[in-house]
Scaffold this motif. Structure first.
Motif, PDB file in Angstrom:
ATOM      1  N   ASP A 163       0.805  -1.229   0.000  1.00  0.00           N
ATOM      2  CA  ASP A 163       0.000   0.000   0.000  1.00  0.00           C
ATOM      3  C   ASP A 163       0.838   1.279   0.000  1.00  0.00           C
ATOM      4  O   ASP A 163       0.301   2.367  -0.025  1.00  0.00           O
ATOM      5  N   GLY A 164       2.153   1.147   0.024  1.00  0.00           N
ATOM      6  CA  GLY A 164       3.023   2.317  -0.017  1.00  0.00           C
ATOM      7  C   GLY A 164       3.437   2.815   1.355  1.00  0.00           C
ATOM      8  O   GLY A 164       4.320   3.656   1.466  1.00  0.00           O
ATOM      9  N   CYS A 165       2.801   2.337   2.397  1.00  0.00           N
ATOM     10  CA  CYS A 165       3.109   2.794   3.755  1.00  0.00           C
ATOM     11  C   CYS A 165       3.585   1.663   4.653  1.00  0.00           C
ATOM     12  O   CYS A 165       4.550   1.821   5.378  1.00  0.00           O
ATOM     13  N   GLN A 166       2.877   0.575   4.612  1.00  0.00           N
ATOM     14  CA  GLN A 166       3.204  -0.546   5.483  1.00  0.00           C
ATOM     15  C   GLN A 166       3.883  -1.650   4.683  1.00  0.00           C
ATOM     16  O   GLN A 166       3.899  -1.606   3.452  1.00  0.00           O
ATOM     17  N   ALA A 167       4.388  -2.620   5.415  1.00  0.00           N
ATOM     18  CA  ALA A 167       5.037  -3.763   4.760  1.00  0.00           C
ATOM     19  C   ALA A 167       4.067  -4.429   3.795  1.00  0.00           C
ATOM     20  O   ALA A 167       2.855  -4.323   3.972  1.00  0.00           O
ATOM     21  N   PRO A 168       4.574  -5.114   2.796  1.00  0.00           N
ATOM     22  CA  PRO A 168       3.674  -5.805   1.866  1.00  0.00           C
ATOM     23  C   PRO A 168       2.750  -6.778   2.604  1.00  0.00           C
ATOM     24  O   PRO A 168       3.134  -7.396   3.591  1.00  0.00           O
ATOM     25  N   PHE A 169       1.534  -6.884   2.097  1.00  0.00           N
ATOM     26  CA  PHE A 169       0.543  -7.807   2.637  1.00  0.00           C
ATOM     27  C   PHE A 169       0.434  -9.005   1.706  1.00  0.00           C
ATOM     28  O   PHE A 169       0.354  -8.839   0.488  1.00  0.00           O
ATOM     29  N   THR A 170       0.384 -10.178   2.271  1.00  0.00           N
ATOM     30  CA  THR A 170       0.215 -11.385   1.481  1.00  0.00           C
ATOM     31  C   THR A 170      -1.225 -11.491   1.005  1.00  0.00           C
ATOM     32  O   THR A 170      -2.152 -11.404   1.798  1.00  0.00           O
ATOM     33  N   VAL A 171      -1.397 -11.668  -0.286  1.00  0.00           N
ATOM     34  CA  VAL A 171      -2.716 -11.883  -0.869  1.00  0.00           C
ATOM     35  C   VAL A 171      -2.948 -13.381  -1.044  1.00  0.00           C
ATOM     36  O   VAL A 171      -3.997 -13.902  -0.684  1.00  0.00           O
ATOM     37  N   CYS A 172      -1.945 -14.069  -1.593  1.00  0.00           N
ATOM     38  CA  CYS A 172      -2.083 -15.516  -1.784  1.00  0.00           C
ATOM     39  C   CYS A 172      -0.706 -16.156  -1.906  1.00  0.00           C
ATOM     40  O   CYS A 172       0.182 -15.615  -2.578  1.00  0.00           O
ATOM     41  N   ILE A 173      -0.581 -17.285  -1.251  1.00  0.00           N
ATOM     42  CA  ILE A 173       0.597 -18.147  -1.372  1.00  0.00           C
ATOM     43  C   ILE A 173       0.090 -19.508  -1.815  1.00  0.00           C
ATOM     44  O   ILE A 173      -0.906 -20.004  -1.279  1.00  0.00           O
ATOM     45  N   TRP A 174       0.764 -20.102  -2.779  1.00  0.00           N
ATOM     46  CA  TRP A 174       0.414 -21.453  -3.212  1.00  0.00           C
ATOM     47  C   TRP A 174       1.699 -22.193  -3.543  1.00  0.00           C
ATOM     48  O   TRP A 174       2.523 -21.692  -4.315  1.00  0.00           O
ATOM     49  N   ASN A 175       1.867 -23.377  -2.962  1.00  0.00           N
ATOM     50  CA  ASN A 175       3.122 -24.099  -3.108  1.00  0.00           C
ATOM     51  C   ASN A 175       2.964 -25.441  -3.825  1.00  0.00           C
ATOM     52  O   ASN A 175       3.595 -26.429  -3.460  1.00  0.00           O
ATOM     53  N   LYS A 176       2.098 -25.465  -4.803  1.00  0.00           N
ATOM     54  CA  LYS A 176       1.898 -26.632  -5.665  1.00  0.00           C
ATOM     55  C   LYS A 176       1.695 -26.100  -7.084  1.00  0.00           C
ATOM     56  O   LYS A 176       1.572 -24.893  -7.288  1.00  0.00           O
TER      57      LYS A 176
END
Length: 115
Positions: A72-85
């Motif tokens: 968002d330009g201010c805070q650390a990146p936010f995870t939207v989705c992680i997929w490990n397959k």
């Protein structure tokens, strides 16, 4: 097939649906997020970007196969989705959890939603 592209389409589409707040899709989105979590191969928070779903980025991550984040330009990146397959397995999970969302995803992926 470009797995990264498919992942990006899926994540942005579901984030867009989450933001637009179509009440008929709320339960579908919840079911899919729960299915991702229960699979043990990923996590998701499609609503984290809110109106800025178009600014979600798929970036390389050495720990997982697919990773999408929103900054968002201010805070650390936010995870939207992680997929490990492989992406095919995420698509199958979507198809099982929500045939409605799967159909929308395929339409967006093939460009038929725009016709």
């Amino acid at each position: 097939m470009n797995e990264k592209y498919n992942f990006e389409v899926l994540v942005k589409l579901l984030s867009e649906f989450w933001y637009k707040g179509d009440s008929s899709l709320d339960d579908e989105l919840d079911k899919f997020e729960e299915a991702i979590s229960k699979s043990g191969y990923g996590e998701s928070a499609f609503g984290v970007a809110r109106a800025n779903y178009d600014r979600i980025e798929v970036i390389p991550d050495s720990k997982v196969k697919f990773y999408a984040e929103y900054y968002d330009g201010c805070q650390a990146p936010f995870t939207v989705c992680i997929w490990n397959k492989p992406i095919k397995e995420l698509e199958e999970l979507l198809k099982e959890a929500s045939p409605t969302l799967y159909k929308e995803y395929i339409m967006r992926l093939t460009g038929s939603w725009n016709k």
